[in-house]
Motif scaffolding. Structure first.
Motif, PDB file in Angstrom:
ATOM      1  N   GLU A  21      47.988  34.403  33.736  1.00  0.00           N
ATOM      2  CA  GLU A  21      48.719  33.037  35.107  1.00  0.00           C
ATOM      3  C   GLU A  21      49.183  32.667  34.891  1.00  0.00           C
ATOM      4  O   GLU A  21      49.900  31.626  35.530  1.00  0.00           O
ATOM      5  N   PHE A  22      48.685  32.127  33.479  1.00  0.00           N
ATOM      6  CA  PHE A  22      49.705  30.507  32.882  1.00  0.00           C
ATOM      7  C   PHE A  22      51.058  30.846  32.272  1.00  0.00           C
ATOM      8  O   PHE A  22      51.671  31.385  31.629  1.00  0.00           O
ATOM      9  N   ARG A  23      51.725  30.040  33.553  1.00  0.00           N
ATOM     10  CA  ARG A  23      53.208  29.985  32.664  1.00  0.00           C
ATOM     11  C   ARG A  23      54.037  28.982  32.079  1.00  0.00           C
ATOM     12  O   ARG A  23      55.818  28.584  32.252  1.00  0.00           O
ATOM     13  N   GLY A  24      52.664  28.163  31.630  1.00  0.00           N
ATOM     14  CA  GLY A  24      53.931  27.095  30.792  1.00  0.00           C
ATOM     15  C   GLY A  24      53.190  26.071  31.558  1.00  0.00           C
ATOM     16  O   GLY A  24      53.700  25.971  32.717  1.00  0.00           O
ATOM     17  N   TRP A  25      53.637  24.636  30.907  1.00  0.00           N
ATOM     18  CA  TRP A  25      53.381  23.193  31.220  1.00  0.00           C
ATOM     19  C   TRP A  25      54.388  23.445  32.819  1.00  0.00           C
ATOM     20  O   TRP A  25      55.388  23.617  32.614  1.00  0.00           O
ATOM     21  N   LYS A  26      54.001  21.893  34.227  1.00  0.00           N
ATOM     22  CA  LYS A  26      54.536  21.915  34.596  1.00  0.00           C
ATOM     23  C   LYS A  26      54.399  21.104  35.337  1.00  0.00           C
ATOM     24  O   LYS A  26      53.142  20.500  35.936  1.00  0.00           O
ATOM     25  N   PRO A  27      55.067  20.099  35.757  1.00  0.00           N
ATOM     26  CA  PRO A  27      55.057  18.273  36.287  1.00  0.00           C
ATOM     27  C   PRO A  27      54.642  19.111  37.596  1.00  0.00           C
ATOM     28  O   PRO A  27      53.641  18.386  37.859  1.00  0.00           O
ATOM     29  N   LEU A  28      54.248  19.666  38.667  1.00  0.00           N
ATOM     30  CA  LEU A  28      53.026  19.634  40.005  1.00  0.00           C
ATOM     31  C   LEU A  28      51.934  20.558  39.394  1.00  0.00           C
ATOM     32  O   LEU A  28      51.885  20.942  40.539  1.00  0.00           O
ATOM     33  N   GLY A  29      51.983  21.217  38.873  1.00  0.00           N
ATOM     34  CA  GLY A  29      50.793  22.376  38.778  1.00  0.00           C
ATOM     35  C   GLY A  29      49.533  21.938  38.642  1.00  0.00           C
ATOM     36  O   GLY A  29      48.904  20.813  37.742  1.00  0.00           O
TER      37      GLY A  29
END
Ligand code: DGY
Length: 321
Positions: free
Chosen positions: A132-140
């Protein structure tokens, strides 16, 4: 002489006993499991020395069966709430434990659990493995910083001290301490403030438990105590499971009353309270606080020396009775 060891312990400890007491019959439970009370009684019958673990119940009935032949119980643990010390005293059986040698190992696990809760490490690992890792996100996966946080320490013994030092010196944490007695050295060297339990629970971003299990600390952290904690706070327990009301903890985690919990010990080990294992905000370890080669070898050495000393008529180190 006969020495019975209820569970395999490091070889070096067994060799030490065998070398020091070559005429003794040294028997080790060959099965990798805790013995039932009946099995323990039967296997230990006729022993002059018993090396046990925290999972063995050394109660009055057992001690009465084994005394007066039994001269020493050496527990492979620092905690000893499983042993009836009063019965041992009246029956003339010495009891020893293994303080000091597992301080660092257990403190490491407490700090590791605290970090895992703060930074949601296990949740992150699960997310990756679930694809389920879809890449870096600011609010992850936002967590809470340990740097500069306020840490509540319950119990001012050796392990609590090592945890407090690590968090104070390594992470600039403020320390609120709840303990039976005030420790001026903690105040002077670590800037710790000794407060009552409510003040500690209300003020801490992380609470870590390091007290022994005695009548006064059983369920010290119950539903009411959990309700006093900040909703952003995490709770860590590496002491004894029953210091915490585990059912109340499951409720508090479910309701978001606290953010997370990191546990190494459980009320009814090896069983867990219903629902605990399903909670994403609980980090659960299988009682591995002292599980380093260094600590376990040292614990074995202390047990071996205690058995040798008592059977040779000498005073053992670390005697509880
Ligand atoms: C102890 O020694 O009491 C720990 O819980 C296990 O090492």
């Amino acid at each position: 002489m006969r020495i019975y060891v209820t569970r395999a312990i490091p070889d070096a400890a067994l060799r030490r006993i065998a070398n020091a007491l070559p005429a003794a019959r040294l028997e080790v439970n060959p099965e990798d499991r805790t013995l039932s009370a009946v099995e323990l009684r039967e296997h230990a019958r006729g022993a002059d020395a018993l090396v046990c673990t925290l999972a063995d119940r050394i109660d009055r009935a057992l001690l009465e069966t084994l005394a007066p032949r039994l001269r020493v119980v050496a527990t492979f643990a620092v905690g000893y709430e499983n042993i009836d010390l009063e019965a041992a005293r009246t029956l003339g059986v010495r009891v020893t434990h293994t303080p000091g040698v597992l301080t660092e190992a257990t403190a490491e696990i407490a700090v590791a659990l605290l970090m895992a809760c703060a930074r949601r490490i296990v949740e992150g690992d699960r997310l990756i493995r679930a694809g389920e890792f879809r890449g870096w996100k600011p609010l992850g996966a936002l967590g809470h910083s340990v740097y500069g946080a306020t840490v509540g320490v319950v119990g001012a013994g050796r392990i609590g001290r090592r945890v407090a030092e690590t968090l104070r010196r390594g992470f600039g944490c403020d320390l609120l301490v709840y303990s039976r007695s005030r420790r001026p050295d903690w105040e002077e060297e670590l800037g710790a403030r000794f407060v009552d339990l409510d003040a500690m629970l209300e003020g801490a971003d992380f609470v870590t438990l390091h007290c022994p299990l005695v009548d006064e600390t059983r369920h010290l952290i119950d539903a009411a105590a959990l309700a006093r904690m900040k909703p952003t706070a995490s709770l860590v327990n590496t002491s004894r499971g029953a210091v915490l009301d585990e059912v109340a903890l499951v409720d508090a985690l479910r309701r978001g009353e606290i953010a997370a919990a990191g546990l190494d010990v459980y009320e009814r080990e090896p069983r867990l309270a219903e629902g605990l294992a399903e909670l994403p905000n609980a980090v659960l370890l299988p009682h591995i606080g002292s599980a380093t080669h260094q600590a376990r070898n040292a614990m074995g050495r202390l047990c071996a020396e205690a058995v040798i000393a008592v059977l040779a008529g000498r005073e053992p180190a670390h005697a509880l009775v």
